[in-house]
Design an enzyme around this catalytic site. Structure first.
Site, mmCIF file in Angstrom:
data_model
loop_
_atom_site.group_PDB
_atom_site.id
_atom_site.type_symbol
_atom_site.label_atom_id
_atom_site.label_comp_id
_atom_site.label_asym_id
_atom_site.label_seq_id
_atom_site.Cartn_x
_atom_site.Cartn_y
_atom_site.Cartn_z
ATOM 1 N N PRO A 1 0.923 -1.188 -0.067
ATOM 2 C CA PRO A 1 0.023 -0.124 -0.037
ATOM 3 C C PRO A 1 0.810 1.504 0.020
ATOM 4 C CG PRO A 1 -0.866 -1.448 1.558
ATOM 5 C CD PRO A 1 0.381 -2.090 0.980
ATOM 6 N N GLU A 2 0.666 2.120 -0.880
ATOM 7 C CA GLU A 2 1.445 3.549 -0.950
ATOM 8 C C GLU A 2 0.371 4.463 -0.538
ATOM 9 O OE1 GLU A 2 3.311 3.957 -4.712
ATOM 10 O OE2 GLU A 2 3.418 1.758 -4.998
ATOM 11 N N LYS B 1 2.976 6.705 4.402
ATOM 12 C CA LYS B 1 2.126 5.264 4.397
ATOM 13 C C LYS B 1 1.502 4.982 5.774
ATOM 14 C CE LYS B 1 5.098 4.795 0.501
ATOM 15 N NZ LYS B 1 6.164 4.015 -0.116
ATOM 16 N N ARG C 1 14.618 -1.697 -7.935
ATOM 17 C CA ARG C 1 13.460 -2.256 -8.110
ATOM 18 C C ARG C 1 12.895 -2.401 -9.564
ATOM 19 N NH1 ARG C 1 10.730 -0.117 -3.766
ATOM 20 N NH2 ARG C 1 9.179 -1.709 -3.984
#
Length: 289
Positions: free
Chosen positions: A2-3, A58, A278
DNA sequence: CACTTGACCTGTCCGC
DNA sequence: TGCGGACAGGTCAAGT
């Protein structure tokens, strides 16, 4: 995880679902998930009522009538799901199918309210955590002291946005935008989406980004995250909101997890590369070094 | 100090 | 089918 948009969506759901409820029992699988001393839990959590639900970066903040706060980080796979034995959302709502299925093997913390409804913290990969602390001390934890400004606040300007990146001049723009001390709340999905929007290659060094590009990136970050909040966030894998419902932003994503598909602007095939450790998605024609 | 890499976990997917 | 390896929305501690 979740961002920002996903945590914001969970926050908005919890505001409607749990504010005013009184906690009867709290339990967790291991001290890793919820390391507070049992005495603290007994004194400041059990019998407390929920007074507010907030978000910073977050991190979710659930305020209690005891002037304590539950501080929650969902990390990659955390979920906070509310379940009531009574149907509250109408026929066919995904929440109904959760009744009786939780807790399951990924449930780490259970909060039971006096009306017999429950809040479950599920986390497959166990990176997430829950902490109970005095509300007044929340701003003093290391993460809160370090974290940068909220990009969606109305008074957050393009000039401040550009200024904050200067400390990371010799790294890539992707690493910098993911750095929570520069800007709060951007993660891998919205980094790729906003860099595509601004036509900036993620491996460009921050020092080479022009003022015009920073301005465009600022606009894109805000537009992408506002759109995602409107769509209830992104369900890339297992994210769900507080009602157990998936977000639909991935239906609107332009590059993220769309390698092999056409760039929506120019039709060039989107590729996946690696930047800042990433997985990173770009249009190789419009985003160049 | 700035920056990069590996670690933390479990599950899934892909190639052999 | 099975097995090994890479990879997954995030952040930290330890390295250079």
């Amino acid at each position: 995880m979740p961002e920002l948009p996903e945590v914001e969506t969970v926050k908005r759901g919890l505001l409607k679902l749990i504010v005013g409820k009184k906690i009867q029992i709290a339990s967790s699988d291991t001290a890793r998930s919820f390391p507070n001393a049992p005495a603290d839990v007994q004194q400041f959590l059990v019998n407390a009522s929920i007074t507010d639900v907030r978000r910073r970066a977050k991190v979710l903040l659930i305020d209690l009538s005891t002037d304590y706060t539950l501080v929650i980080h969902l990390k990659m796979t955390g979920q906070l799901v509310f379940v009531d034995v009574r149907s509250r959302f109408g026929a066919g709502h995904p929440n109904d199918s959760l009744v009786g299925t939780l807790p399951d093997k990924s449930t780490r913390v259970i909060i039971k309210f006096t009306d017999d409804s429950h809040l479950y913290f599920n986390d497959q990969r166990k990176f997430g955590w829950v902490r109970l602390m005095p509300t007044i001390e929340v701003p003093n934890i290391d993460f809160m002291k370090r974290v940068g400004p909220e990009p969606l606040e109305p008074d957050f300007t393009a000039a401040e946005f550009a200024e904050r990146f200067k400390r990371r001049a010799r790294t890539t723009i992707k690493a910098a935008i993911l750095d929570q001390s520069v800007i709060a709340g951007v993660g891998n999905i919205y980094a790729d989406e906003s860099l595509w929007g601004a036509k900036i290659h993620p491996a460009r060094l921050v020092g080479t980004i022009t003022n015009a590009e920073f301005k465009k990136l600022y606009t894109e970050v805000r537009a992408v995250m506002n759109l995602s909040i409107e769509k209830g966030g992104s369900t890339n894998r297992n994210y769900v909101n507080a009602e157990g419902k998936k977000g639909s932003y991935m239906d609107f994503a332009r590059v993220f997890r769309r390698e092999g598909l056409a760039c929506p602007r120019c039709g060039t095939e989107i590729i996946k590369i690696r930047v800042a450790g990433r997985g990173t998605h770009i249009c190789p024609k419009e985003q160049t070094l």
